[in-house]
Design an enzyme around this catalytic site. Structure first.
Site, PDB file in Angstrom:
ATOM      1  N   HIS A   1       1.089  -1.473   0.119  1.00 21.68           N
ATOM      2  CA  HIS A   1      -0.085   0.335  -0.175  1.00 21.68           C
ATOM      3  C   HIS A   1       1.229   1.812  -0.131  1.00 21.68           C
ATOM      4  CE1 HIS A   1      -3.233  -2.680   0.663  1.00 21.68           C
ATOM      5  NE2 HIS A   1      -4.133  -1.773   0.706  1.00 21.68           N
ATOM      6  N   GLY A   2       1.945   1.276   0.274  1.00 20.95           N
ATOM      7  CA  GLY A   2       2.669   2.212   0.814  1.00 20.95           C
ATOM      8  C   GLY A   2       3.622   2.150   1.700  1.00 20.95           C
TER       9      GLY A   2
END
Lengths: 487, 82
Positions: A330-331
């Site tokens: 996701h990040g």
């Protein structure tokens, strides 16, 4: 280009649909409809920043080339060569994503350890996480000879198809290729057009009317000094973000599925009332479903299958690892590491509970599921681990309570309490949106259920028209980005 | 091997994996109907089927296997290839 913008609604969409069905109806040349969709999708991507178009094209081109070698070697029973080509492809994709997404995070941490390297300030190209994961999965399918069809235009369309390009749902080659090859799907089907359009409008309403109402309040809570938060505003901020995230991303996904359906293309649904889940396992089978399926089939399963003997502890280790990797996907940041770990642990605890048939009071099970998701979302949104911990500390009541003035006055006057109050922390709270969101989440069926059963009549047409008119007025001065575009 | 034979062979495999003799598998059975059919039991099911029929599934086919009707079609297809 955003789905919730005038350019998209009034120019791009009508022109693209018109062109698609125009070319699709041409005898003997209906394949032009796919060429048209590829060009439209590339334009859609370039509209944001044309600088990254070559990157998308290079990624599509190289993966197509490599997959060709994999298939050729497989056919010639040269397993070793196929394996080499496969790993080359995987390394290329992982390297591309790694460079754009994780380089600065890596340097930051080296700097913390004493290195003194300057950050590169790399801008994350839109959709890269999604088009990379799509193509990695495709390479696995090639290696296992599930993806066999070869056609550059259809392949480019499979990756770049504008409804899903920027934030999913994650698609599989086999099911898409069958559809792109079927020329009957290039003719207008009014039922699909109507149901797809209604789904699109529902998604648009989720985004514009509900999700965007929370942007301001969530921003005040998370983006200012988080150490000043107290019990109620921390809870409200965290709950608002949890609501915003669902309406934003499921709104986007509904729009994607709806748009594809208008063109008679079926893509998988991504949400199924996740906040009504019982347990974390159930939650992930309802939230970002296409990611869960991908992670389960292409990450978790290979890990488990690699064990000579499948045992419960090994399966749990694989479960945790797969979810942990999904978190980091996701990040780039420690907050996403913690997010992945929380959900990984949640899954493991849930599996253990099931395996040993431990007792659970059903309402408590629902509450614990939501609480786990809520805590995960605090890390998901907070700008740093410190901010997330401040938020959670405030939520325990350790930073005190500042009541709404009306409640405080009432209790102070009538029951001789001496509660402190502060009107400011409540002034931007979107009461109406919050109440409606809770009612929708608790009682209304998921949008895909609605679309399945919807009677197509004049009353519905009017209702959809009115909702659309409201949306169009609301987006006049703000078309906000989708949360998942940053991943 | 006919599809009916395949279905009959699947019956005891399901009983064994889900530890429940009362399960009656039909073409319409899917993962949503059997409560314990989660990611872990799915793998055990797939491994048991692979072993029984001496076939191999691809990761990209696992999703189709969540539905017994599609599962039988796929098994039949694989048995024919051999």
């Amino acid at each position: 280009m955003l789905f919730n913008s005038y350019e998209f609604l009034f120019l791009f969409l009508p022109i693209v649909l018109g062109g698609y069905f125009f070319f699709g109806g041409m005898k003997g040349k209906s394949r032009l409809a796919n060429v048209w969709l590829v060009l439209a999708s590339l334009f859609f991507y370039s509209y944001w920043n044309v600088k990254y178009l070559p990157l998308l094209l290079a990624s599509i081109g190289l993966n197509y080339l490599i997959s060709g070698y994999i298939l050729r070697y497989r056919k010639a029973k040269m397993k070793g060569a196929a394996q080499k080509a496969f790993w080359l492809g995987i390394v290329f994709n992982a390297g591309l994503l790694g460079f754009y997404k994780y380089t600065d995070f890596f340097i930051e941490n080296l700097d913390l350890l004493g290195a003194n390297l300057p950050l590169l300030h790399i801008i994350l190209p839109l959709g890269i996480s999604f088009f990379t994961i799509t193509q990695m999965v495709f390479l696995v399918d090639c290696y296992e000879e599930v993806a066999k069809e070869r056609n550059l235009i259809d392949y480019a369309l499979f990756v770049s198809f504008f409804p899903h390009l920027l934030a999913g749902p994650i698609l599989y080659h086999k099911s898409m290729m069958k559809q792109f090859a079927d020329e009957k799907l290039r003719w207008v089907d009014w039922e699909n057009m109507a149901r797809g359009f209604v789904l699109f409008v529902i998604g648009l309403a989720k985004k514009v009317i509900i999700a965007d109402s929370f942007v301001k309040y969530v921003g005040i809570g998370y983006d200012n000094d988080t150490s000043t938060l107290t019990f109620f505003d921390a809870w409200l901020t965290a709950l608002c973000y949890m609501t915003q995230l669902f309406f934003d991303f499921s709104g986007y996904s509904d729009m994607a599925v709806g748009l594809a359906r208008m063109m008679n293309i079926k893509i998988p649904i991504n949400f199924n009332s996740p906040y009504r889940a019982y347990g974390i396992i159930d939650f992930w089978s309802r939230f970002h479903m296409s990611l869960t399926t991908t992670i389960t089939n292409y990450l978790y399963t290979p890990m488990v299958m690699n064990c000579k003997k499948i045992t419960f502890p090994k399966a749990m280790l694989a479960t945790f690892s797969a979810m942990f990797i999904a978190g980091i996907w996701h990040g780039a940041g420690w907050t996403f590491v913690v997010f992945g770990a929380i959900h990984g642990m949640g899954l493991v605890v849930n599996h253990v509970w099931k395996k040993f048939h431990f007792w659970m009071w059903r309402p408590l099970g629902y509450a614990l599921t939501l609480l786990t998701v809520l805590i995960g979302d605090v890390f998901f949104r907070a700008k740093s681990i410190g901010d997330a911990l401040n938020m959670l500390t405030a939520m325990t009541g350790a930073n005190g309570f500042l009541w709404h003035p009306k409640v405080a006055d009432f209790l102070n006057n009538h029951l001789a309490f001496s509660l402190e109050s502060n009107p400011h922390i409540y002034s931007d709270f979107p009461k109406l949106a919050f109440m409606s969101a809770i009612l929708l989440v608790a009682f209304v069926p998921s949008s895909n259920e609605i679309i399945k059963k919807l009677a197509l009549n004049r009353k519905i047409a009017w209702a959809v028209g009115i909702i659309l008119a409201i949306i169009i007025m609301l987006i006049r001065d703000k078309d906000t980005e989708f949360i998942y575009f940053q991943f | 091997m006919t599809k009916d034979n395949i279905l009959a062979d699947l019956q005891p495999i399901f009983h064994d994996i889900f530890d429940d003799e009362s399960i009656v598998v039909t073409n319409a059975t899917n993962a949503e109907e059997i409560e314990d059919w989660d990611s872990l039991s799915h793998i055990r099911l797939v491994v048991a089927i692979e072993k029984h029929f001496d076939i191999k599934f691809a990761f990209g086919e696992l999703q189709e296997l969540k539905n017994v009707g599609e599962m039988i079609d796929l098994i039949a297809e694989k048995l024919e290839e051999d």
